[in-house]
Design a protein around this motif. Structure first.
Motif, PDB file in Angstrom:
ATOM      1  N   UNK A 158      -3.028 -12.851   2.176  1.00 27.31           N
ATOM      2  CA  UNK A 158      -2.940 -11.526   2.792  1.00 27.31           C
ATOM      3  C   UNK A 158      -1.927 -10.677   2.022  1.00 27.31           C
ATOM      4  N   UNK A 159      -2.296 -10.343   0.803  1.00 26.50           N
ATOM      5  CA  UNK A 159      -1.331  -9.695  -0.074  1.00 26.50           C
ATOM      6  C   UNK A 159      -1.064  -8.254   0.307  1.00 26.50           C
ATOM      7  N   UNK A 160      -2.096  -7.595   0.783  1.00 24.29           N
ATOM      8  CA  UNK A 160      -2.002  -6.163   1.062  1.00 24.29           C
ATOM      9  C   UNK A 160      -0.881  -5.879   2.075  1.00 24.29           C
ATOM     10  N   UNK A 161      -0.926  -6.646   3.138  1.00 21.15           N
ATOM     11  CA  UNK A 161       0.041  -6.482   4.208  1.00 21.15           C
ATOM     12  C   UNK A 161       1.450  -6.761   3.689  1.00 21.15           C
ATOM     13  N   UNK A 196      -6.117  -4.010 -13.640  1.00 20.46           N
ATOM     14  CA  UNK A 196      -5.179  -2.896 -13.487  1.00 20.46           C
ATOM     15  C   UNK A 196      -3.914  -3.141 -14.315  1.00 20.46           C
ATOM     16  N   UNK A 197      -3.418  -4.371 -14.260  1.00 20.24           N
ATOM     17  CA  UNK A 197      -2.215  -4.691 -15.033  1.00 20.24           C
ATOM     18  C   UNK A 197      -2.473  -4.474 -16.509  1.00 20.24           C
ATOM     19  N   UNK A 240      -0.696   4.458  -5.948  1.00 24.40           N
ATOM     20  CA  UNK A 240      -2.105   4.460  -6.324  1.00 24.40           C
ATOM     21  C   UNK A 240      -2.817   3.251  -5.756  1.00 24.40           C
ATOM     22  N   UNK A 241      -2.120   2.113  -5.805  1.00 29.84           N
ATOM     23  CA  UNK A 241      -2.781   0.866  -5.428  1.00 29.84           C
ATOM     24  C   UNK A 241      -2.843   0.670  -3.918  1.00 29.84           C
ATOM     25  N   UNK A 242      -1.858   1.216  -3.216  1.00 28.63           N
ATOM     26  CA  UNK A 242      -1.758   0.847  -1.808  1.00 28.63           C
ATOM     27  C   UNK A 242      -1.938   1.990  -0.822  1.00 28.63           C
ATOM     28  N   UNK A 243      -2.012   3.216  -1.319  1.00 27.46           N
ATOM     29  CA  UNK A 243      -2.189   4.319  -0.382  1.00 27.46           C
ATOM     30  C   UNK A 243      -3.376   5.156  -0.808  1.00 27.46           C
ATOM     31  N   UNK A 303       6.463  -7.179 -11.524  1.00 32.92           N
ATOM     32  CA  UNK A 303       6.657  -6.089 -10.572  1.00 32.92           C
ATOM     33  C   UNK A 303       5.326  -5.427 -10.238  1.00 32.92           C
ATOM     34  N   UNK A 304       4.465  -5.281 -11.250  1.00 29.49           N
ATOM     35  CA  UNK A 304       3.150  -4.685 -11.001  1.00 29.49           C
ATOM     36  C   UNK A 304       2.316  -5.594 -10.108  1.00 29.49           C
TER      37      UNK A 304
END
Lengths: 297, 261
Positions: free
Chosen positions: B81-84, A202-203, B115-118, A192-193
């Protein structure tokens, strides 16, 4: 907009508070924690507390018994040794030295071991194996023996024995960390992470490390007691800390020459080592169960 | 109307990477084609081992397809393109018990994707977490809780909160209701449908329970051994199943309902 707080008395403890609450229930562990805090206090403020210089010799007052003896002197609470040095100051400095050095060694080997173990656990295949078994050969030999071998090559001294002990402590950390990381990497919350876009680092820090605390505490306390024992054993054998320096093992071996005339010279440093070991082990035990039950209740 | 998510000729062969470790059994998934629009629900049904979960993993990017492509809003999703993808396609796992980290509070679990995406700051993140918790029918205070303090239904809600916290366009759910008892299940189903209506989500879900499938889905994809045997509108499939396998499934479901009433 401030949130409407309906239940004033409701209170949500943080993880650390939860652990502390569980820990307090265990009285032996709590007492030992005070003991450990006392040793840490000695470690930091020892020089201000010690009444005399630990190396200062006083030829007029050889082998004065402790203060509670009939012939004792209150200005030398724990008596003096064969060279007229104040025992109390020497033990305070000894605790400072033994405990402080062990703590530093354990922290260094924990950092190195966990870093290598995490690397081994997160990678796959040959690289993982190589990192994992990098220091395995050291595990086959007892710590003391490695220390003696290293000392035989580089010569006696405290620093050399420190190298030996920290080298010997690292493999345990590597293996434990790798096993736990391997085990946790298969869990769905790690998946999920990953889907949250988390990288490996990070994980590790956010998903795996919080679940590793229990194992780390156990391992650190084990390593700490091993380190204390080894440092003082090497001091006792005159391989580690050398004679005049007030290290608990060295104190013991010096006291041995006058053991029949002045038994307090070995009893008191021995008792100091004993209390140190016992309190650390009990604290470790209490912390482990507190951390485990924190997540069950 | 434009398709929100469409999949074209998606294929996956289960012999990746270690070519020297040639495994005997070979599982091929696909080719798979489907498309959904915003606010639509697609259900994927099929027996165990028919590749449903694998399809979900391909959609969210945990596995890399061998060929074929996935389009989101008519834009092709590349594997790197993981972010999208993370921002727009979120997954709800089968077992919410496993998918929540036991060592940290729910607040930190929900904060992680933020935290990771915004670029929200601490306060905004907490506000967002509380708002999302309320949206799924929990209390803002639940962010201080650990996983073990919640019931199964609440855990499922947290898993859902985790999926919707980034305001995605598509949610992929792998049997989200399997572990719940009937009353909590229907609550969760209604919650999902409500959220879908409010947020206009595209929803792909995998289920064994044809009752729920019939209740919430607009389209159905029936899979068997990695192949799509039938797909179409829910009503059509339930009333006029064409394929032998689908017929069996529907009849079994009908028999169950008639037996109950």
């Amino acid at each position: 907009m401030p949130r409407l707080n309906l239940y004033q008395e409701e209170y949500y403890p943080s993880p650390i508070q939860n652990t502390w609450k569980e820990f307090k229930e265990n009285h032996a562990a709590l007492l030992s924690l005070y003991c450990v805090i006392f040793f840490i206090f000695l470690m930091i403020f020892g020089p201000f507390l010690a009444p005399y210089d630990p190396l200062q010799q006083n030829i007029d007052l050889l082998l004065v018994p402790p203060a509670w003896d009939n012939n004792g002197d209150i200005s030398y609470l724990f008596g003096t040794d064969g060279l007229g040095r104040d025992m109390l100051s020497r033990i305070i400095y000894g605790c400072r030295m033994t405990f402080g050095i062990s703590l530093v060694l354990v922290i260094i080997s924990m950092l190195v071991g966990v870093a290598l173990g995490a690397m081994a656990g997160m990678s796959k295949g040959l690289r993982s194996s190589v990192v994992n078994h990098l220091l395995d050969s050291i595990m086959a030999i007892p710590t003391l023996l490695i220390a003696i071998i290293i000392i035989a090559i580089v010569g006696t001294g405290l620093v050399n024995s420190m190298w030996a002990i920290s080298l010997a402590l690292i493999p345990q950390f590597i293996h434990q960390t790798r096993d736990i990381v391997r085990q946790k990497m298969k869990k769905e919350y790690v998946l999920a992470a990953q889907l949250d876009g988390a990288g490996k680092i990070h994980i590790f820090f956010n998903s795996i490390l919080p679940n590793m605390a229990e194992m780390l505490v156990v391992q650190v306390t084990l390593a700490l007691s091993v380190a204390i024992l080894d440092i003082s054993a090497l001091g006792f054998l005159n391989l580690g800390a050398q004679a005049p320096s007030p290290e608990l093992g060295a104190l013991l071996s010096e006291g041995l020459t006058t053991a029949y005339v002045a038994p307090w010279n070995i009893a008191l440093p021995g008792a100091a080592i004993f209390f140190m070991m016992m309190s650390i082990n009990l604290v470790g035990d209490g912390l482990r169960s507190a951390l485990r039950y924190r997540l069950l209740r | 109307m434009n398709d929100l998510l469409s999949v074209e000729n998606l294929r996956f062969d289960n012999c990746h990477g270690k070519r020297w470790q040639n495994k005997g059994s070979k599982f091929t998934l696909g080719p798979i084609n489907f498309s959904i629009q915003a606010g639509e629900t697609l259900a994927i049904v099929g027996a165990n081992g028919s590749g449903k979960s694998l399809l979900a993993k391909l959609l969210v990017g945990l596995e890399q397809p061998d060929s074929g492509s996935i389009y989101l809003n008519e834009r092709k999703l590349e594997h790197y393109d993981n972010k999208h993808r993370v921002l727009n396609i979120r997954m709800v796992f089968q077992n919410s018990n496993e998918s929540l980290n036991p060592g940290i509070t729910l607040g930190s679990i929900l904060e992680e994707p933020l935290k990771l995406n915004t670029r929200l700051d601490n306060q905004a993140r907490i506000a967002k977490v509380e708002q999302t918790l309320k949206l799924v029918g929990l209390l803002p205070e639940h962010r201080f809780f650990y996983r073990h303090m919640l019931s199964d239904g609440q855990r499922q809600r947290v898993a859902l909160a985790r999926a919707i916290i980034l305001n995605p366009q598509v949610i992929v759910a792998d049997e989200p209701f399997a572990a719940l008892d009937p009353s909590v299940r229907s609550q969760t189903v209604n919650l999902l449908m409500e959220l879908q209506r409010e947020l206009g989500l595209g929803f792909i879900f995998i289920s064994h329970n044809l009752g729920i499938v019939r209740h919430i889905s607009d389209k159905i994809l029936v899979m068997k051994q990695g192949k799509v045997v039938e797909s179409g509108k829910t009503d059509v499939i339930f009333h006029w199943p064409k394929d032998e396998y689908t017929k069996k499934l529907v009849h079994a479901h009908q028999a169950l309902i008639n037996g109950q009433s």
